[in-house]
Design an enzyme around this catalytic site. Structure first.
Site, PDB file in Angstrom:
ATOM      1  N   GLY A  32       2.916  -7.772   3.415  1.00 49.17           N
ATOM      2  CA  GLY A  32       2.621  -6.371   3.706  1.00 49.17           C
ATOM      3  C   GLY A  32       2.743  -6.038   5.185  1.00 49.17           C
ATOM      4  O   GLY A  32       2.932  -6.919   6.032  1.00 49.17           O
ATOM      5  N   HIS A  33       2.598  -4.759   5.493  1.00 50.97           N
ATOM      6  CA  HIS A  33       2.801  -4.322   6.880  1.00 50.97           C
ATOM      7  C   HIS A  33       1.702  -4.868   7.788  1.00 50.97           C
ATOM      8  O   HIS A  33       0.558  -5.018   7.389  1.00 50.97           O
ATOM      9  CB  HIS A  33       2.896  -2.794   6.985  1.00 50.97           C
ATOM     10  CG  HIS A  33       1.776  -2.019   6.417  1.00 50.97           C
ATOM     11  ND1 HIS A  33       1.730  -0.647   6.456  1.00 50.97           N
ATOM     12  CD2 HIS A  33       0.650  -2.395   5.769  1.00 50.97           C
ATOM     13  CE1 HIS A  33       0.639  -0.231   5.881  1.00 50.97           C
ATOM     14  NE2 HIS A  33      -0.028  -1.249   5.450  1.00 50.97           N
ATOM     15  N   ASN A  34       2.119  -5.190   9.012  1.00 53.82           N
ATOM     16  CA  ASN A  34       1.203  -5.654  10.052  1.00 53.82           C
ATOM     17  C   ASN A  34       0.619  -7.028   9.799  1.00 53.82           C
ATOM     18  O   ASN A  34      -0.295  -7.461  10.515  1.00 53.82           O
ATOM     19  CB  ASN A  34       0.067  -4.647  10.277  1.00 53.82           C
ATOM     20  CG  ASN A  34       0.596  -3.308  10.722  1.00 53.82           C
ATOM     21  OD1 ASN A  34       0.660  -2.374   9.939  1.00 53.82           O
ATOM     22  ND2 ASN A  34       1.022  -3.234  11.952  1.00 53.82           N
TER      23      ASN A  34
END
Lengths: 344, 344, 344
Positions: A244-246
């Site tokens: 997922g993002h980050n």
């Protein structure tokens, strides 16, 4: 693939172990102990398979030093400190011998933006798409039908197999390997709720991948919301993984297939995550944490070690009974307490 | 990406909150509170992060009204009813400023059937494939190497990123966004057994997707067996999700990565499904049901609420003991009953 | 899709059952009992849906022989030994009638190596890539943007939909069907550890797939390390499945979406694996083993049967209590024993 023709001494020189038996033993194949013939090089890394070694017809075997006696009558053998590692190096040499070398240049059917920089020693295969200001380093290989969006960067000696997407402004370092269908830099999944609808949070970060990283087929690594999603050097991801993002994955961490890591999780260095495991968002796992297959990590882990959480499978009838009872477990605890109180 | 140069007042006019501090505070970046500098706009949506706010050097911050006192000394701040929503709108504006606009037209390398209708304001990128009778609406974007099979329909303002497959007769409405590698309209998984073999049930339905739907990278949505698989308006799907044939997903439902929804399940409106959850086939979930990550939904849910079912993870040794004991749970219940009987 | 116009007698001749009612009943559609009209052919395979049958306006229905009385007043009906199987065959006929036939030949935009052998009756679609020495059998179809790497083999009548990757030296037999985005022959996930880093084990095997195999969208089947990964005849895999290196899947085994099978697992014939299940590496499952959805198989299974292991989901509050208690289960067992001892 081209044919490989070698002999035991050449392999021992390559791998650096102590050669026993016939140095001129011919070797044309590499394979497991079972089914090997006199032209096959094989290996034993686990003493559990000693019986396979004894029965194998392999012409040359890589074995640990403590197997000296067991191989004394064999056609040839190479004693190594770490036969599994020696085997890994041997496969690399074997692949280099047998595979068609890549030729530098850009295939005529590729679509390449005029502002892209492609090192003359790099290869861009048929039907690839290379966007504006993309940078492709020395000896890098961009496979058929890859899509490199604007401002993407591919490091030296990195290989993208077929149909890889490297999104806008995403970067991968040197000596990487990305398998077919991987998508690096799709939007992270971010929405703000407004009166029962979802309002998109544009994902303004990118993905930043270090050196010596391998990424499996159809694996997805989302771009960050504001900052970058990061994979440090030496990370190895299997197929069909979702990052997922980050998310931040520390150096030399490896994850098996079908793992999902939710947004903003921070995974340490030298961790392993078993197949199908899920790590929830915003958690932190320190270095040297090992997650068993199919385990769901629901809170941060501050201490190195092995962690597990899988419902033990059983024949269906037994499982049904135990699973049904599980829903009364808290009540059972209370009943147990009551009994203890009564009997004390 | 182009550079964005703005100032606090312009942002407050855009987002509609109350501006405090210097209206001319220059803003060139958007980022989290941690690491922000004087040219950065940031936001606080959760009072838990008040310490980050206090320490942040951000030149402008979006905060809720109750933070008026906390921001009185800052270079600038915008008080908003819902800072997270304001932040979402800000990211949209930011992306619009900084990204290269799409130009209408069909790239010369695209292969387009003569019977396809492509709105003159739409963009069909390099190496895309557009089949017979496909319809592409106004301002839609078909990314590089997308495959639109015969009779597919792409609504107005919908964006397909790179390498999306939209299968035969499948339709997506307006303002959608489909990420790279998504496959919409592969066959549902249906077979009739015959003497130990599987006889294929041809999948004669299609996929029908409403407006404002987002679909993640490498996600798969199968076509229906006889009727259509349906995603209603406003549905948001993350990456690597599997939606089986004949599934119906209600409006504004969101699912995180790696979810699997088996055939003919019917999921209500305004539901959320956490990452890695599985919903079995033919089940029905009413509106406003929320499934926790990695939960397996094995029966229909008739009542709104949050539902969970995850084996709690533990260090491996503790897990092993508890998991082993779990297989005796039903027997333990019987033993507990016997004790209760005896002691009563 | 073209229109299908037929009548009840034609269908009964096609499917071989006993026709009741009007042989000239016109049929233009195929659909479920609910929502059917007089021009629709439908089917009843499960007596549970007898109410739907009674209420359905379908012009023709496929039903088992024991429903003779129930259909005596209907416009038409076909009594079959196995209506579900008859329905499967009907969908195949319907698809053949209504879909555009494939024309032999290679699209001008395909990139084909001069050394490839493509049967003149095969079809290679737009933008496909066909590598050196690839062999494409009679009447096979290679969809748009497929990538067939060097030495790949596609059997007679096999269909690869759009964007399939068939890796170097990988083979699929006759009458197969591979859905979009599938990656056959990416590297297996193999590394030897060396001082905290991972040394790649080159994957020198390939993937060997039998006849009549179906592979779902975005599913990945890795090549073997030394020998081949094998899918025997008649295997059916749904979408987003991961098959690790050196796995062997027996004939006529079917797996639902999101399954993960780790390396070197050996799964028998006529098995089924439910959606989201995980099979760990190096395990062996005998023939006729059935794994429930989302079950994690952690040891070999020597006996045919149904096996399950899923945490029962509940409303979140109830789950939390039971899950928390589960971590004390082993201790509870000890306390129960102590009580039993005391009370005996």
């Amino acid at each position: 693939m081209g044919a490989v023709v070698t002999h035991a001494q050449a392999l021992s020189e390559l791998l650096g172990g102590e050669l026993l038996g016939n140095p001129l033993q011919a070797i044309h194949r590499i394979g497991p102990l079972d089914g090997a013939d006199a032209l096959t090089v094989s290996f034993l890394s686990n003493p559990r398979y000693a019986a396979s070694l004894a029965q194998s017809a392999a012409g040359c075997v890589l074995v640990p030093h403590d197997q000296r006696a067991a191989v004394s009558e064999r056609p040839s053998a190479i004693l190594c400190a770490d036969p599994y590692l020696a085997f890994a190096r041997l496969t690399q040499w074997w692949a280099a011998q047998s595979r068609t070398p890549v030729v530098p240049g850009v295939h005529a059917s590729a679509v390449v933006d005029a502002s892209a920089h492609i090192d003359p020693s790099a290869h861009v295969a048929a039907q690839a798409y290379v966007g504006a200001r993309v940078h492709i380093g020395a000896r890098a290989v961009v496979g058929p039908q890859c899509v490199l969006e604007d401002d993407a960067v591919v490091g030296e000696d990195t290989v993208l197999r077929a149909r890889v997407v490297l999104g806008r402004s995403c970067r991968i370092g040197a000596r990487g390997l990305v398998h077919s269908g991987a998508v690096i830099g799709a939007d992270g999944f971010g929405f703000a709720p407004e009166a029962g609808r979802w309002v998109k949070i544009e994902q303004l970060g990118a993905v930043r991948i270090g050196d010596d990283v391998e990424i499996g087929a159809n694996t997805c690594i989302d771009r960050g919301a504001l900052e970058d999603t990061v994979l440090e050097d030496g990370v190895k991801l299997d197929n069909l993984i979702q990052i997922g993002h980050n998310v931040h994955v520390g150096a030399h961490t490896a994850m098996a297939g079908c793992v999902g890591v939710a947004g903003s999780a921070r995974i340490g260095r030298h961790c392993t995550v078993g197949g199908g495991a899920i790590v929830l968002g915003h958690l932190e796992l320190v270095d040297h944490v090992h997650i068993s297959a199919a385990t769901v990590v629901t809170r941060s882990i501050r201490k190195p070690g092995q962690y597990s959480g899988v419902f033990p499978f059983d024949d269906n009838a037994a499982w049904e009974k135990n699973a049904a009872t599980l829903r009364q477990l808290h009540a059972m605890r209370d009943r147990l307490r009551a009994l203890e109180k009564k009997s004390s």
